[in-house]
Design a protein around this motif. Sequence first.
Motif, mmCIF file in Angstrom:
data_model
loop_
_atom_site.group_PDB
_atom_site.id
_atom_site.type_symbol
_atom_site.label_atom_id
_atom_site.label_comp_id
_atom_site.label_asym_id
_atom_site.label_seq_id
_atom_site.Cartn_x
_atom_site.Cartn_y
_atom_site.Cartn_z
ATOM 1 N N ARG A 277 0.826 -1.211 0.000
ATOM 2 C CA ARG A 277 0.000 0.000 0.000
ATOM 3 C C ARG A 277 0.863 1.265 0.000
ATOM 4 O O ARG A 277 0.454 2.316 0.461
ATOM 5 N N SER A 278 2.087 1.150 -0.516
ATOM 6 C CA SER A 278 3.006 2.296 -0.692
ATOM 7 C C SER A 278 3.540 2.842 0.626
ATOM 8 O O SER A 278 3.919 4.008 0.706
ATOM 9 N N ALA A 279 3.586 2.033 1.672
ATOM 10 C CA ALA A 279 4.171 2.443 2.942
ATOM 11 C C ALA A 279 5.282 1.465 3.290
ATOM 12 O O ALA A 279 5.020 0.315 3.645
ATOM 13 N N VAL A 280 6.529 1.912 3.155
ATOM 14 C CA VAL A 280 7.685 1.045 3.365
ATOM 15 C C VAL A 280 8.203 1.228 4.787
ATOM 16 O O VAL A 280 8.574 2.334 5.176
ATOM 17 N N VAL A 281 8.225 0.142 5.543
ATOM 18 C CA VAL A 281 8.678 0.183 6.925
ATOM 19 C C VAL A 281 10.173 -0.103 6.969
ATOM 20 O O VAL A 281 10.648 -1.082 6.401
ATOM 21 N N ARG A 282 10.909 0.749 7.652
ATOM 22 C CA ARG A 282 12.353 0.583 7.760
ATOM 23 C C ARG A 282 12.762 -0.154 9.033
ATOM 24 O O ARG A 282 13.912 -0.539 9.176
ATOM 25 N N SER A 283 11.869 -0.318 9.971
ATOM 26 C CA SER A 283 12.168 -1.103 11.165
ATOM 27 C C SER A 283 10.883 -1.758 11.633
ATOM 28 O O SER A 283 9.850 -1.104 11.747
ATOM 29 N N SER A 600 16.311 8.788 8.444
ATOM 30 C CA SER A 600 15.992 9.100 9.835
ATOM 31 C C SER A 600 14.647 8.527 10.251
ATOM 32 O O SER A 600 14.364 8.426 11.446
ATOM 33 N N ALA A 601 13.810 8.189 9.282
ATOM 34 C CA ALA A 601 12.428 7.796 9.569
ATOM 35 C C ALA A 601 12.303 6.296 9.781
ATOM 36 O O ALA A 601 13.166 5.502 9.410
ATOM 37 N N ASP A 602 11.186 5.916 10.375
ATOM 38 C CA ASP A 602 10.834 4.506 10.540
ATOM 39 C C ASP A 602 9.926 4.030 9.423
ATOM 40 O O ASP A 602 9.859 2.843 9.131
ATOM 41 N N LEU A 603 9.207 4.966 8.806
ATOM 42 C CA LEU A 603 8.239 4.641 7.759
ATOM 43 C C LEU A 603 8.398 5.637 6.624
ATOM 44 O O LEU A 603 8.539 6.838 6.858
ATOM 45 N N VAL A 604 8.384 5.143 5.380
ATOM 46 C CA VAL A 604 8.494 5.999 4.203
ATOM 47 C C VAL A 604 7.227 5.840 3.366
ATOM 48 O O VAL A 604 6.866 4.724 2.985
ATOM 49 N N LEU A 605 6.543 6.961 3.113
ATOM 50 C CA LEU A 605 5.345 6.947 2.274
ATOM 51 C C LEU A 605 5.777 7.163 0.832
ATOM 52 O O LEU A 605 6.136 8.272 0.429
ATOM 53 N N GLU A 611 -3.057 9.708 3.380
ATOM 54 C CA GLU A 611 -4.041 8.629 3.504
ATOM 55 C C GLU A 611 -3.343 7.276 3.665
ATOM 56 O O GLU A 611 -3.847 6.376 4.339
ATOM 57 N N THR A 612 -2.179 7.132 3.040
ATOM 58 C CA THR A 612 -1.404 5.909 3.194
ATOM 59 C C THR A 612 -0.972 5.722 4.638
ATOM 60 O O THR A 612 -0.899 4.598 5.140
ATOM 61 N N LEU A 613 -0.697 6.824 5.312
ATOM 62 C CA LEU A 613 -0.322 6.739 6.730
ATOM 63 C C LEU A 613 -1.482 6.213 7.561
ATOM 64 O O LEU A 613 -1.291 5.449 8.511
ATOM 65 N N LEU A 614 -2.705 6.586 7.206
ATOM 66 C CA LEU A 614 -3.875 6.082 7.914
ATOM 67 C C LEU A 614 -3.994 4.570 7.744
ATOM 68 O O LEU A 614 -4.330 3.848 8.689
ATOM 69 N N VAL A 615 -3.722 4.084 6.534
ATOM 70 C CA VAL A 615 -3.716 2.639 6.299
ATOM 71 C C VAL A 615 -2.660 1.969 7.168
ATOM 72 O O VAL A 615 -2.880 0.907 7.757
ATOM 73 N N ALA A 616 -1.489 2.617 7.261
ATOM 74 C CA ALA A 616 -0.409 2.057 8.074
ATOM 75 C C ALA A 616 -0.788 2.013 9.545
ATOM 76 O O ALA A 616 -0.444 1.058 10.263
ATOM 77 N N ILE A 617 -1.497 3.033 10.016
ATOM 78 C CA ILE A 617 -1.957 3.032 11.409
ATOM 79 C C ILE A 617 -2.898 1.862 11.645
ATOM 80 O O ILE A 617 -2.846 1.187 12.688
ATOM 81 N N GLY A 618 -3.780 1.590 10.676
ATOM 82 C CA GLY A 618 -4.671 0.440 10.788
ATOM 83 C C GLY A 618 -3.908 -0.871 10.881
ATOM 84 O O GLY A 618 -4.247 -1.748 11.679
ATOM 85 N N GLU A 619 -2.851 -0.990 10.076
ATOM 86 C CA GLU A 619 -2.032 -2.201 10.145
ATOM 87 C C GLU A 619 -1.344 -2.310 11.505
ATOM 88 O O GLU A 619 -1.195 -3.397 12.061
ATOM 89 N N GLY A 620 -0.903 -1.171 12.025
ATOM 90 C CA GLY A 620 -0.271 -1.190 13.339
ATOM 91 C C GLY A 620 -1.229 -1.659 14.419
ATOM 92 O O GLY A 620 -0.852 -2.445 15.308
ATOM 93 N N ARG A 621 -2.461 -1.185 14.359
ATOM 94 C CA ARG A 621 -3.453 -1.629 15.355
ATOM 95 C C ARG A 621 -3.792 -3.101 15.173
ATOM 96 O O ARG A 621 -4.051 -3.818 16.146
#
Length: 829
Positions: A277-283, A600-605, A611-621
């Motif tokens: 979903r275009s959100a790349v997690v670095r950690s 420096s970031a943990d997540l790259v959009l 809106e992609t960040l909102l999807v990522a928050i849902g995945e985190g929950r």
Amino acid sequence: MDRTQTKGLTTAAAAGILARHGPNRLPVEHRPHLAARVGHQLRDPMIMMLCAAWVVVLAIGDRQDATIIAAVVVLNTVIGVVQEVRAQRAVDALTRLASPRAHVLRDDVVVEVEAVDVVPGDLVRLEAGDVVPADLLVVDSSALQVDESAMTGESVPVDRAVADEVLAGTVVSRGRGWGVVVRTGPDSGLGRIAALVASAAPRPTPLQRRLSVLSRQLVVVTAVLCAVVAVLSVLRGSSYVDAAVLAVSLGVAAIPESLPAVVTVALALGAHRMAGRSAVVRSLPAVETLGSVTVLASDKTGTLTKGVLVARRLWTPEGTCTVSGDAHNVHGEVVGSPLAEKGAARLLRDAVLCNDATLGVRDQGAWLAVGDPFDVALLVAAAKQGLTAEVLARRWTRVEGVPFDEASRLMRTVHRDEHGVLLEVWKGAPETVLDLLPPGPDVAAARAEAESLAAQGYRVLAVAESGTWVGLVGVVDPPHPDARAVVDACRAAGVRIVMITGDHPGTARAIATSVGILRDGGEVCDGDAVARGEHAARVESVDVYARTRPEQKVSIVEAWQAHGDVVAMTGDGVNDAPALRRADIGVAMGGRGTEVARQSADLVLVDDNLETLLVAIGEGRRVHANIRTFLRYGLAGGLAEMLVILLAPLLGMPLPLTPAMILWVNMVTHGVPGVAFGAEPLDPDLMRRPSPSPLRSILDRTLSRQIVTAGLMTAAVSLTVGWLAYRSDGPIQTVVFLTLGLGQLGVALALRAPRSKGSWRERGLELAVLGAGVCQVAGVLVPWLRDLLGTEPLSGRYLVALLAAASLPGLLVAAGRVVGRRRGGREVL
């Protein structure tokens, strides 16, 4: 200072300065050795308990269990070490940002040198496209313009005149000039930001903090209970060695050693889904942290806005016109009364003539623009009315011009038409242009209108010609079309959004209001107030931070964290790097963001879309909920096993389980089914309520009650069938072994997350439970497993009866969940 007043350095002088000051390189923080990193990971209480368990199971000959436990320990340690190594990459990215080459004047000759060899006193030549190698004092400028967005967050390039400073890491966007090096390496602006990044050590994630507390709690409770079991075993006549083996085996059963594997799988699957979903997690831990976010500190340009300047309002003495369309295509028009449109045509004509940008048209009507964003916005607005530089060039020829000067905030050009008539055009800041005109009603009205437009969030340009007032242009960076929906969705999910920008408070207020960030009664706090620390005591009331500097973003993040919140920070520039590191979750933009921000970031959009960040928050929950569900399942099973061992003697029964049986049940129930919990689908209810408080223990009162309830029910059924077998001289250990294992698997099915009908991709838990159930029954039916575990064969009728009894705990848990939801209750995260 004039360029001719300095001859630069000689090669010998530069070498001497280099020896004294050192290379123009950013500082590199100390890196621990690999052994130190591994040792830090192995000091975790649960990992130490797993290591002890490995020794025990290896001693009793269970090599399969020993292999699984060893793999879990190794995997957990590797993940932790990788996470620590990632923290160093942000500073490494700052080093790579520095210009690899620079043109300096040495021995009266311009030579190209490595940027690391630039020293204070060097005379550096700057041209369009150059990355500034160090902090410079401009000594000669010819229309020199520098893009400082990576350092200051401002989206508009700035002009730099003689005696101005340009900072290392910025980019020359237009013109040329010369500058004397005044600061290099750690002393430069880029170096100071690097120091901030290095000093902003990332905090442990909420998951890490909670699991750390849980590990210590489990170790203490388990040690006490194991001691009790050992004493009871000795009192029953067992040898000290047998009692010790039983007690430690029971300790292994009580500790959910699959927890690290479950966490890893849940995080990895979440990261994989987010990448799609275009959100790349670095950690990996950042995945879970997203689910705990309570505050999102978002930058403005390109995140909440489109990041492209658009002329929207044209105000002239004849009236006001609006410009429709956007900044990316030829669709749009200038709308107003006929008289106002006539005045707007004159205004736009002058704006095109007094302009250094160029504008072409790509395929499908998209603009191809080069130049200052303000100038491009004016050309786009004029083109929508049919006025282009090519059309005007047929009549008007520029004969004189002074580029826009940052000090005077004015641009001036002179044009001649085919009849020899001269036209002088002024364009610039309203206060500058209006001061050049004779006072009058039109000028007074223009001043009032300029103030009004600025208060509405417009950036205002004024235009005059040959001493006559022409009009004002209101330019905006329009809100992203999805911004308000994202803000509303975040608010519904209990995530507070605040905006941090370097823009004027009026502009910031207007944008924040349009996207729904600024609430009724919400405050706008400027950078000066942040510098004085006034924001810390009123974080709850501040929705917008304007005119902020890089170090102030860190202060803002820390103020929210001190308030007890988990903070996500978005950013794209070098100036955002310290705050991205300091935030609980740093979010960088993949398209327009700098490499420093991404490292420096943990997540790259990747798509730069909030809106992609909102999807990522849902995945985190989703990940957080799945881990809690596994804890509910795993700890309930461990509690049931311990209760069976502790209570059976009180009922007059013999030892209900052997060490081998305990380890087998533990492996079967916590193995594949436990890992399958990490892939459970998202419960839609999770995004319709706030995330849990980061201060709340992962093993809170609600979860503890659920664990105790499920554990008691499983233990009660297992003890009941064992007591009945004891009274009828049946195989006590076999029936308890089978009922205890199958009962836990039934609870696993009852704890499933809601899933789509007919979706086989979401059936992993059911398949895992089925496979584990087969393995558990095989422990009674397969001869060589019976010999290994010490079980006895059972008839088919006996098996069916035990299966029915074992299903009771799961049925009761499922019924309780259904009743709770129908009554309006909900599962707590």
